[in-house]
Write an enzyme that holds these catalytic residues in place. Sequence first.
Site, PDB file in Angstrom:
ATOM      1  CE  LYS A  27      -3.801  -0.239   2.357  1.00 35.69           C
ATOM      2  NZ  LYS A  27      -4.297  -0.644   3.655  1.00 35.69           N
ATOM      3  NE  ARG A  97      -5.688   3.457   4.255  1.00 32.55           N
ATOM      4  CZ  ARG A  97      -6.019   3.368   2.971  1.00 32.55           C
ATOM      5  NH1 ARG A  97      -6.990   2.555   2.588  1.00 32.55           N
ATOM      6  NH2 ARG A  97      -5.386   4.074   2.066  1.00 32.55           N
ATOM      7  N   GLY A 106      -7.901  -7.494   4.612  1.00 35.20           N
ATOM      8  CA  GLY A 106      -8.720  -7.530   5.820  1.00 35.20           C
ATOM      9  C   GLY A 106      -8.098  -8.249   7.002  1.00 35.20           C
ATOM     10  CG  MET A 108      -2.418  -7.381   9.468  1.00 34.20           C
ATOM     11  SD  MET A 108      -0.761  -6.961   9.005  1.00 34.20           S
ATOM     12  CE  MET A 108      -0.928  -6.609   7.285  1.00 34.20           C
ATOM     13  NE  ARG A 341      -5.566  -4.856  -3.071  1.00 30.61           N
ATOM     14  CZ  ARG A 341      -6.050  -5.073  -1.871  1.00 30.61           C
ATOM     15  NH1 ARG A 341      -5.266  -5.032  -0.828  1.00 30.61           N
ATOM     16  NH2 ARG A 341      -7.317  -5.340  -1.704  1.00 30.61           N
ATOM     17  CG  HIS A 459     -13.605 -11.511   4.047  1.00 23.53           C
ATOM     18  ND1 HIS A 459     -13.947 -12.813   4.346  1.00 23.53           N
ATOM     19  CD2 HIS A 459     -12.287 -11.390   4.304  1.00 23.53           C
ATOM     20  CE1 HIS A 459     -12.880 -13.430   4.780  1.00 23.53           C
ATOM     21  NE2 HIS A 459     -11.857 -12.603   4.784  1.00 23.53           N
ATOM     22  CB  SER A 792      11.575 -41.861 -13.351  1.00 24.26           C
ATOM     23  OG  SER A 792      10.448 -41.088 -13.026  1.00 24.26           O
ATOM     24  CB  CYS A 859       6.979 -40.419 -12.141  1.00 18.80           C
ATOM     25  SG  CYS A 859       7.809 -41.749 -11.287  1.00 18.80           S
ATOM     26  CE1 TYR A 879       9.746 -38.115 -16.901  1.00 20.80           C
ATOM     27  CE2 TYR A 879      11.784 -38.293 -18.154  1.00 20.80           C
ATOM     28  CZ  TYR A 879      10.820 -38.853 -17.331  1.00 20.80           C
ATOM     29  OH  TYR A 879      10.927 -40.157 -16.932  1.00 20.80           O
TER      30      TYR A 879
END
Length: 908
Positions: A27, A97, A106, A108, A341, A459, A792, A859, A879
């Site tokens: 903020k 704030r 919400g 804090m 934000r 909220h 693997s 895997c 992979y």
Amino acid sequence: MSEKYVYFFGKDRVEGNRKMKDILGGKGANLAEMAGIGLPVPPGFTISTEVCSLFAEAGDKIPPGVNEEIVVNLHRLERLTKQKFGDPKNPLLVSVRSGAKFSMPGMMDTVLNLGLNDKTIDGLAEKAGERRFALDCYRRLIHMFGDVGLEIPKERFETILRKKKKQVKVIQDFELSERALQELISDYRRLIKKETGKDFPQDVKKQLIMAISAVFKSWNNPRAITYRRLNYIPDDLGTAVNIQQMVFGNFGKASATGVGFTRNPASGEKELYGEYLFNAQGEDVVAGIRTPTPLSNLEKEMPSAYKELKTYTNRLEKHYKDVQDFEFTIQEKKLFMLQTRSGKRTGMAAIKIAVDLVEEGLVSKEEALMMVEPEALHQLLHPVFDAGEKAKHAVIATGLAASPGAAAGQTVFTADEAVEWKKQGKKVILVREETSPDDIHGMSASQGILTATGGMTSHAAVVGRQMGKPAVVGCGELRLDDEKKIFQAGRAKIKMGEWISIDGTSGEVFHGQIQTQPSEIIQVVRGEREPEDSRIYQYFTKFLFWADQVKRLGVRANTDTPEDARIALAFGAEGVGLARTEHMFFEKKRLPFIKEMILSETKEERRKALSKLLPFQKKDFYGLFREMRGHPVTIRTLDPPLHEFLPRREDLMVEIAVLKCDEEKKNQAKIKELEKLLERVKALSEFNPMLGHRGCRLGISYPEIIEMQATAIFEAVCQLRKEREKVYPEIMIPLVGTKEELANQKKIINRIAEEVMENHKVKIDYSIGTMIEIPRAAITADEIAQEAEFFSFGTNDLTQTIYGLSRDDGVGFLAYYLANGIWKNNPFETIDESGVGELMKWAVEKGRKARPNLKVGICGVHGGDPRSVYFCHKIGLDYVSCSAYQVPVARLAAAQITLKEKDAGRKH
Ligand code: PEP
Ligand code: MG
């Protein structure tokens, strides 16, 4: 640690910017940025996040040096605003704030209208020319300060407020008369005196110090801690505190306060989206006390302020190159920006926005790929209601479609009930008047959330979207009776435990349980809908195509059936990383043959039983290979302990006892058969089956099993080769611990391959490798690599054996460990980098030293976890393999880590 702790932002002096989130919090950094680019931001200053820990270290006190800086900046603010803090004639009022680096909506605390007391209120009233307004600010201050600064539960204030409204017969706060407000203030102050033994502080400096302290303390309130745990936010970041000149949205009818998004956060549509309340202060909107008006109305009501808002927010989106979530206040038609934000959004919106921003030329493809959380893609695969089923159920209410997806569950009214019922294996929908941060544990346990009040940014809506839970909010028809545990919607009365269904995409609420059906994308993937008929599918594939162009890691799928393989391929899998052959044996028709094989007393008998399984297995492999169209398919030989295919010992004993009681003579044959089975079950039973006769140990002691499986694989390959299909099988041996074990199995497989190739006169290209899933294999990876053409990592077993922690039983205390921060992550979900991960690194290095072209994959379930995918990339795996539905997540995670690496390289 820096020497400077407080940063000013105002017209001629801006000491921060958006890059300073670490010390100014999100903020604070963005307020400074907005002030810096000339947007109308009320001036103020930010106390840095560093002070949060200094404050705690000093025993919850603001260190003296910081205090001095606060005073200097307060004076600066006074000079700029030409007002004075605590001045009875011309008082400066401020908001206090919180604001951490990562937004914690919400969680804090906040205090508004600070600086009012019995004297300054007169000054405010006089300046405003309206006493009622000043009283409204004062009652709000005492309420918030009592809650935040003095820790009196806010419900106590709310009860007094409700009673007062009832007594004077008004519905809305803004209808309270001057007299009623005055009485309310007296009642609030009496409550404070009763609860704390002290009066509401009249010394404004004391108010300020107490409010700042309360905000710092709120960093460690239980809901903030829970939120950090759920969102992996480190505890030591701390919050900043923003002190800012008040502007008043409660200054009569030409004033308002609101929140919004530059694009629709649920669908991603390009439209100014949000809501506002006339004659109200910021907290009223997010608290869901009144259901706010959509922003589109502002255009009619206050065209000039709306136009300004549109211009500024457009500018913000271009400046930040992302969708913005903003807060604003209009005081007597003048617009002020209070926050901006990056906007939280659903998975669906995230993809659409990312693609649109590229097409609008605002961001590059690479930037777009970094804008979507890989896990958010799961939301696109959420189920929707079956249209036919939906039509059979009556809509009992309609609210705002706040978070998409369909959910059905039994009604509960509190967060604790939701958690409790979930523990009992039930599905629940949490129904609340409104939710608050105290409810997050219950929201997390629910299938979906339904609230009576609140808007799209309430909220319930924000958190629902973030958790990917369907939510319907602001459902005005709902009448809740929390005590009787019942809610009413029109004529329908729903009791606790009754089934309801909610559609977070349309906002509808239904009585009863509606069957769900797969999402649009799943329908396309399954071939039940044409790609051209699904806009979201087109966005999805375009986005993931960009990911594929960037990523280095391959992504495969763990699948055992042709149906799943088809889905995996449609989701972009580049092969099968694990086909667990045991799953193929559990089918009803085959189980008797497997049993027969296990009960066999001689090799010959066993061979005979296995020969009955061979055609099934061949068909399985044929289907899988065919579906994967030449992509590599890794087939693992039989892994689980054999007793898993037999009935449970206790069940058998009971069955035998019952037969004996019944008519022993008549049941003789059956009893005999069962007794034989019981003997075998007893012989096979182990105390630690996961550490016993399983994996390659089976294949070594019963080579006939491997012979049969290898024959099935190579026969299937030959058949497909004759059909001119491409096939590339990789045969993988489980639970190998020594090189000799692997050599033993390889020999059998190679022999069978020769035989089959000879029979069919076909040359087969194949490779043989191993799982690395017990520590010994990892430690001796160089030896094992002499035999293995690929590795693997079976990180499920590897984690189990490295931790000495059962993957099936450990859950009870694990939940405690995680809740209490003893372990940060569940090691069965996210790779434990410093333990399991270190050993993986070791194995990759040693393995590749012995065999430079060794292919290495993973895997275990970690293959679909984004943070683990990042890790696998970093240690150089070739992979990852995960469930078909996680393939998109892994593709995106693999692209992101490549981009992050590139970015880090550029910075060096
Ligand atoms: C593993 O252990 O990680 C693995 C993939 O095998 P399974 O889960 O079948 O034991
Ligand atoms: Mg395993």
